[in-house]
Write an enzyme that holds these catalytic residues in place. Structure first.
Site, PDB file in Angstrom:
ATOM      1  N   ARG A   1       5.071   0.456  -6.184  1.00 55.23           N
ATOM      2  CA  ARG A   1       3.812   0.147  -5.509  1.00 55.23           C
ATOM      3  C   ARG A   1       4.137  -0.434  -4.139  1.00 55.23           C
ATOM      4  O   ARG A   1       4.903  -1.406  -4.042  1.00 55.23           O
ATOM      5  CB  ARG A   1       2.999  -0.866  -6.330  1.00 55.23           C
ATOM      6  CG  ARG A   1       1.610  -1.097  -5.757  1.00 55.23           C
ATOM      7  CD  ARG A   1       0.879  -2.240  -6.433  1.00 55.23           C
ATOM      8  NE  ARG A   1       1.293  -3.523  -5.893  1.00 55.23           N
ATOM      9  CZ  ARG A   1       0.600  -4.658  -6.037  1.00 55.23           C
ATOM     10  NH1 ARG A   1      -0.531  -4.662  -6.727  1.00 55.23           N
ATOM     11  NH2 ARG A   1       1.040  -5.796  -5.513  1.00 55.23           N
TER      12      ARG A   1
ATOM     13  N   TYR B   1      -1.235  -9.391   1.528  1.00 55.69           N
ATOM     14  CA  TYR B   1      -1.942  -9.711   0.299  1.00 55.69           C
ATOM     15  C   TYR B   1      -1.070  -9.312  -0.902  1.00 55.69           C
ATOM     16  O   TYR B   1      -0.209  -8.453  -0.824  1.00 55.69           O
ATOM     17  CB  TYR B   1      -3.295  -8.968   0.227  1.00 55.69           C
ATOM     18  CG  TYR B   1      -3.281  -7.898  -0.812  1.00 55.69           C
ATOM     19  CD1 TYR B   1      -2.939  -6.598  -0.486  1.00 55.69           C
ATOM     20  CD2 TYR B   1      -3.518  -8.212  -2.142  1.00 55.69           C
ATOM     21  CE1 TYR B   1      -2.866  -5.630  -1.462  1.00 55.69           C
ATOM     22  CE2 TYR B   1      -3.444  -7.255  -3.121  1.00 55.69           C
ATOM     23  CZ  TYR B   1      -3.113  -5.959  -2.778  1.00 55.69           C
ATOM     24  OH  TYR B   1      -3.017  -5.023  -3.755  1.00 55.69           O
TER      25      TYR B   1
ATOM     26  N   ASP C   1      -2.316  -0.313  -3.844  1.00 55.80           N
ATOM     27  CA  ASP C   1      -3.448  -1.069  -4.396  1.00 55.80           C
ATOM     28  C   ASP C   1      -4.333  -1.539  -3.238  1.00 55.80           C
ATOM     29  O   ASP C   1      -3.894  -2.339  -2.402  1.00 55.80           O
ATOM     30  CB  ASP C   1      -2.878  -2.284  -5.159  1.00 55.80           C
ATOM     31  CG  ASP C   1      -3.925  -3.016  -5.972  1.00 55.80           C
ATOM     32  OD1 ASP C   1      -5.125  -2.762  -5.773  1.00 55.80           O
ATOM     33  OD2 ASP C   1      -3.526  -3.855  -6.815  1.00 55.80           O
TER      34      ASP C   1
ATOM     35  N   HIS D   1      -7.112  -3.164  -3.702  1.00 51.97           N
ATOM     36  CA  HIS D   1      -7.661  -4.442  -4.158  1.00 51.97           C
ATOM     37  C   HIS D   1      -9.134  -4.623  -3.819  1.00 51.97           C
ATOM     38  O   HIS D   1      -9.537  -5.661  -3.276  1.00 51.97           O
ATOM     39  CB  HIS D   1      -6.833  -5.604  -3.597  1.00 51.97           C
ATOM     40  CG  HIS D   1      -6.308  -6.498  -4.668  1.00 51.97           C
ATOM     41  ND1 HIS D   1      -6.753  -7.784  -4.836  1.00 51.97           N
ATOM     42  CD2 HIS D   1      -5.405  -6.282  -5.638  1.00 51.97           C
ATOM     43  CE1 HIS D   1      -6.118  -8.323  -5.863  1.00 51.97           C
ATOM     44  NE2 HIS D   1      -5.305  -7.438  -6.373  1.00 51.97           N
TER      45      HIS D   1
ATOM     46  N   GLU E   1      -5.200   2.539  -5.984  1.00 49.52           N
ATOM     47  CA  GLU E   1      -5.762   1.651  -7.012  1.00 49.52           C
ATOM     48  C   GLU E   1      -6.913   0.817  -6.460  1.00 49.52           C
ATOM     49  O   GLU E   1      -6.853   0.345  -5.319  1.00 49.52           O
ATOM     50  CB  GLU E   1      -4.621   0.733  -7.475  1.00 49.52           C
ATOM     51  CG  GLU E   1      -5.040  -0.348  -8.455  1.00 49.52           C
ATOM     52  CD  GLU E   1      -3.851  -1.194  -8.869  1.00 49.52           C
ATOM     53  OE1 GLU E   1      -2.687  -0.728  -8.728  1.00 49.52           O
ATOM     54  OE2 GLU E   1      -4.046  -2.332  -9.316  1.00 49.52           O
TER      55      GLU E   1
ATOM     56  N   GLU F   1      -8.457  -3.189 -13.639  1.00 44.91           N
ATOM     57  CA  GLU F   1      -7.783  -4.413 -14.075  1.00 44.91           C
ATOM     58  C   GLU F   1      -8.745  -5.590 -14.247  1.00 44.91           C
ATOM     59  O   GLU F   1      -8.423  -6.527 -14.964  1.00 44.91           O
ATOM     60  CB  GLU F   1      -6.639  -4.782 -13.118  1.00 44.91           C
ATOM     61  CG  GLU F   1      -7.111  -5.197 -11.740  1.00 44.91           C
ATOM     62  CD  GLU F   1      -5.964  -5.471 -10.788  1.00 44.91           C
ATOM     63  OE1 GLU F   1      -5.044  -4.655 -10.712  1.00 44.91           O
ATOM     64  OE2 GLU F   1      -5.999  -6.509 -10.115  1.00 44.91           O
TER      65      GLU F   1
ATOM     66  N   ARG G   1      -6.962   0.935 -16.120  1.00 40.76           N
ATOM     67  CA  ARG G   1      -5.982  -0.089 -15.756  1.00 40.76           C
ATOM     68  C   ARG G   1      -6.132  -1.413 -16.491  1.00 40.76           C
ATOM     69  O   ARG G   1      -5.541  -2.412 -16.085  1.00 40.76           O
ATOM     70  CB  ARG G   1      -6.152  -0.398 -14.253  1.00 40.76           C
ATOM     71  CG  ARG G   1      -5.688   0.647 -13.316  1.00 40.76           C
ATOM     72  CD  ARG G   1      -4.240   0.491 -12.938  1.00 40.76           C
ATOM     73  NE  ARG G   1      -3.958  -0.774 -12.284  1.00 40.76           N
ATOM     74  CZ  ARG G   1      -2.936  -1.554 -12.586  1.00 40.76           C
ATOM     75  NH1 ARG G   1      -2.091  -1.215 -13.535  1.00 40.76           N
ATOM     76  NH2 ARG G   1      -2.737  -2.676 -11.940  1.00 40.76           N
TER      77      ARG G   1
ATOM     78  N   GLU H   1       2.646  -1.005 -15.460  1.00 39.73           N
ATOM     79  CA  GLU H   1       3.018  -1.936 -14.394  1.00 39.73           C
ATOM     80  C   GLU H   1       3.908  -3.015 -15.001  1.00 39.73           C
ATOM     81  O   GLU H   1       3.613  -3.555 -16.074  1.00 39.73           O
ATOM     82  CB  GLU H   1       1.755  -2.576 -13.815  1.00 39.73           C
ATOM     83  CG  GLU H   1       2.030  -3.553 -12.684  1.00 39.73           C
ATOM     84  CD  GLU H   1       0.740  -4.186 -12.155  1.00 39.73           C
ATOM     85  OE1 GLU H   1      -0.202  -4.358 -12.936  1.00 39.73           O
ATOM     86  OE2 GLU H   1       0.696  -4.509 -10.955  1.00 39.73           O
TER      87      GLU H   1
ATOM     88  N   TRP I   1     -11.165 -10.022  -2.424  1.00 39.80           N
ATOM     89  CA  TRP I   1      -9.716 -10.211  -2.343  1.00 39.80           C
ATOM     90  C   TRP I   1      -8.992  -9.133  -3.128  1.00 39.80           C
ATOM     91  O   TRP I   1      -9.358  -8.714  -4.162  1.00 39.80           O
ATOM     92  CB  TRP I   1      -9.296 -11.583  -2.889  1.00 39.80           C
ATOM     93  CG  TRP I   1      -7.805 -11.739  -2.769  1.00 39.80           C
ATOM     94  CD1 TRP I   1      -7.096 -11.908  -1.610  1.00 39.80           C
ATOM     95  CD2 TRP I   1      -6.845 -11.710  -3.834  1.00 39.80           C
ATOM     96  NE1 TRP I   1      -5.751 -11.984  -1.881  1.00 39.80           N
ATOM     97  CE2 TRP I   1      -5.576 -11.856  -3.238  1.00 39.80           C
ATOM     98  CE3 TRP I   1      -6.930 -11.546  -5.209  1.00 39.80           C
ATOM     99  CZ2 TRP I   1      -4.387 -11.859  -3.987  1.00 39.80           C
ATOM    100  CZ3 TRP I   1      -5.776 -11.557  -5.954  1.00 39.80           C
ATOM    101  CH2 TRP I   1      -4.501 -11.711  -5.344  1.00 39.80           C
TER     102      TRP I   1
HETATM  103  C1  GCO Z   1      -2.004  -5.752  -9.793  1.00 42.91           C
HETATM  104  C2  GCO Z   1      -2.975  -6.784  -9.414  1.00 42.91           C
HETATM  105  C3  GCO Z   1      -2.536  -8.200  -9.517  1.00 42.91           C
HETATM  106  C4  GCO Z   1      -3.719  -9.152  -9.409  1.00 42.91           C
HETATM  107  C5  GCO Z   1      -3.483 -10.375 -10.213  1.00 42.91           C
HETATM  108  C6  GCO Z   1      -4.661 -11.348 -10.183  1.00 42.91           C
HETATM  109  O1  GCO Z   1      -2.299  -4.597  -9.519  1.00 42.91           O
HETATM  110  O2  GCO Z   1      -1.016  -6.107 -10.394  1.00 42.91           O
HETATM  111  O3  GCO Z   1      -3.831  -6.424  -8.422  1.00 42.91           O
HETATM  112  O4  GCO Z   1      -1.495  -8.521  -8.665  1.00 42.91           O
HETATM  113  O5  GCO Z   1      -3.970  -9.481  -8.086  1.00 42.91           O
HETATM  114  O6  GCO Z   1      -3.248 -10.006 -11.535  1.00 42.91           O
HETATM  115  O7  GCO Z   1      -4.421 -12.399 -11.065  1.00 42.91           O
HETATM  116 MG    MG Z   2      -4.179  -4.254  -8.837  1.00 46.30          MG
END
Ligand code: GCO
Ligand code: MG
Length: 399
Positions: free
Chosen positions: A147, A159, A207, A209, A233, A259, A280, A336, A399
């Site tokens: 990633r 980030y 990602d 995010h 992602e 996630e 995810r 992951e 975020w």
């Molecule tokens: C990922 C995630 C994490 C989250 C984290 C928040 O793809 O692994 O985006 O890094 O930011 O789990 O607690």
């Molecule tokens: Mg993520």
């Protein structure tokens, strides 16, 4: 067999974890992960005050019935706190059942569908040289897929990496800055450079995010097509599942989402309209092993694969549950895996192994994880928050 006790163990061996330990009258115990990064104490209270008292005296073998009792019985459905608490119970009961059967959990889930579990690791850097070093480090550790996250010119922080906590902040979140336009212009250049350096074959992920609108996400997916991503992602905050129709209509870049989702209802449109390629969710935040199994079976009908969330804030208990599922289900995609520190691995001794970029759950009965309660107690919880994100004019952004 009866549940005679259940303990909620809160520990901070470098980062915070919430673990449920269910004890039975026959001496067999089970573990479940209930860690909710930045909101740990809410789950501790939910478990301790509202779940543990209901478990005492019940039959640990009745996993599905216990799940339905906790989910429907609460009346107030879904949400990360509730579903993390239920996840810990469900996982602990699967651990107990598999230990009683004297089998590793994956055997109760149908047995192995593959020999080992492919992973991806995280690389990041403020600039290209740093990023390339980070990719090389992951490759040296054996990761078969990477990633890629990167700094954006003009922004202070990358980030998704842990920032040194400013002691002046106390228990306050770090504030990151964000500029979507600069990000959208920069990222295709970064992937172009990474492809030139590392060639066409290395599977690369990214990602976003939850930071983009549907039209921004559609444009990014299209701009990244020449670089053949394994996936993009969380391109939008996907609470609005219909938004993904627009993204999907404009790009063939594979999409991964989920996630922060807690139930299969969050995926209904995404899966049934085949708007994504990977689901995810984490065992820890989705109500446990039982609903994850149902999610994967639902997704399989639409050629959608698994990609269980596995950052460091999933404890080794949650990771072990994920790896057993990964080995057993047919529609496995990728796992992951960020690994944990030696101290965390000492608190949670585990049978799963990471070799040549692949995981295996091991053959120990149950999940294959043992909690060292003394060591856990020696590393107390300390409040810590995820960062928050602001645009350059100060507006709060996803975020
Ligand atoms: C990922 C995630 C994490 C989250 C984290 C928040 O793809 O692994 O985006 O890094 O930011 O789990 O607690
Ligand atoms: Mg993520």
């Amino acid at each position: 067999m009866k549940i005679v006790d259940a303990k909620v163990v809160l520990t901070g061996p470098g980062r915070n974890f919430v673990t449920l330990k269910v004890e039975t009258d026959e001496g067999v115990t089970g573990l479940g992960d209930a860690t909710l990064n930045g909101r740990e104490l809410a789950v501790v209270g939910y478990l301790r005050d509202h779940v543990v008292p209901l478990l005492l005296g019940s039959d640990p073998h009745r996993i599905e019935d216990t799940w339905q009792f906790l989910y429907r019985g609460a009346y107030w459905r879904r949400g990360p706190v509730t579903m993390a608490a239920i996840a810990a119970v469900d996982t602990a009961l699967w651990d107990i059942k598999a230990k009683v059967a004297n089998l590793p959990l994956y055997q109760l889930l149908g047995g192995a569908s593959r020999d080992r579990v492919r992973t991806y690791g995280h690389a990041s850097g403020r600039n290209l040289p740093e990023l390339f070093d980070s990719i090389r480090a992951r490759l040296a550790e054996g990761y078969p897929a990477i990633r890629v996250q990167t700094g954006v010119p003009g922004l202070k922080l990358v980030y998704g990496v842990r920032h040194a906590q400013d002691p002046g902040l106390g228990a306050r979140p770090v504030v990151e800055d964000w500029d979507t336009g600069a990000y959208l212009r920069n990222l295709p250049r970064v992937f172009d450079a990474v492809r030139q350096e590392f060639g066409p074959d290395l599977p690369l992920l990214h990602d976003a995010h939850h930071r983009l609108t549907p039209s921004q996400a559609a444009r990014l997916g299209k701009d990244l097509e020449p670089y053949d991503l394994f996936w993009l992602e969380d391109c939008t905050p996907a609470e609005n599942q219909e938004a993904l129709r627009l993204v999907r209509a404009h790009t063939t870049t594979p999409l991964a989402i989920g996630e922060v989702f807690n139930t299969v209802f969050d995926y209904q449109t995404l899966v049934s309209e085949q708007l994504i390629d990977y689901v995810r969710s984490a065992v820890t935040h989705f109500g446990g092993v039982s609903p994850m199994r149902k999610l994967f079976d639902f997704a399989a009908q639409y050629q959608i694969k698994s990609a269980i969330h596995g950052p460091e804030d999933i404890s080794p208990v949650g990771m072990a549950a994920a790896i057993h599922l990964d080995l057993a289900i047919h529609n496995f995609g990728i796992q992951e895996y960020s690994g944990h520190t030696d101290l965390t691995n000492a608190v949670f001794r585990h049978a799963y192994t990471f070799t040549d970029g692949h995981l295996h759950p091991g053959e120990a009965p149950g999940l294959g994880v043992e909690l060292d309660e003394e060591l856990a107690a020696a590393h107390p919880y300390e409040p810590a928050y995820l960062p928050v994100n602001r645009l350059q004019d100060g507006t709060v952004h996803d975020w």
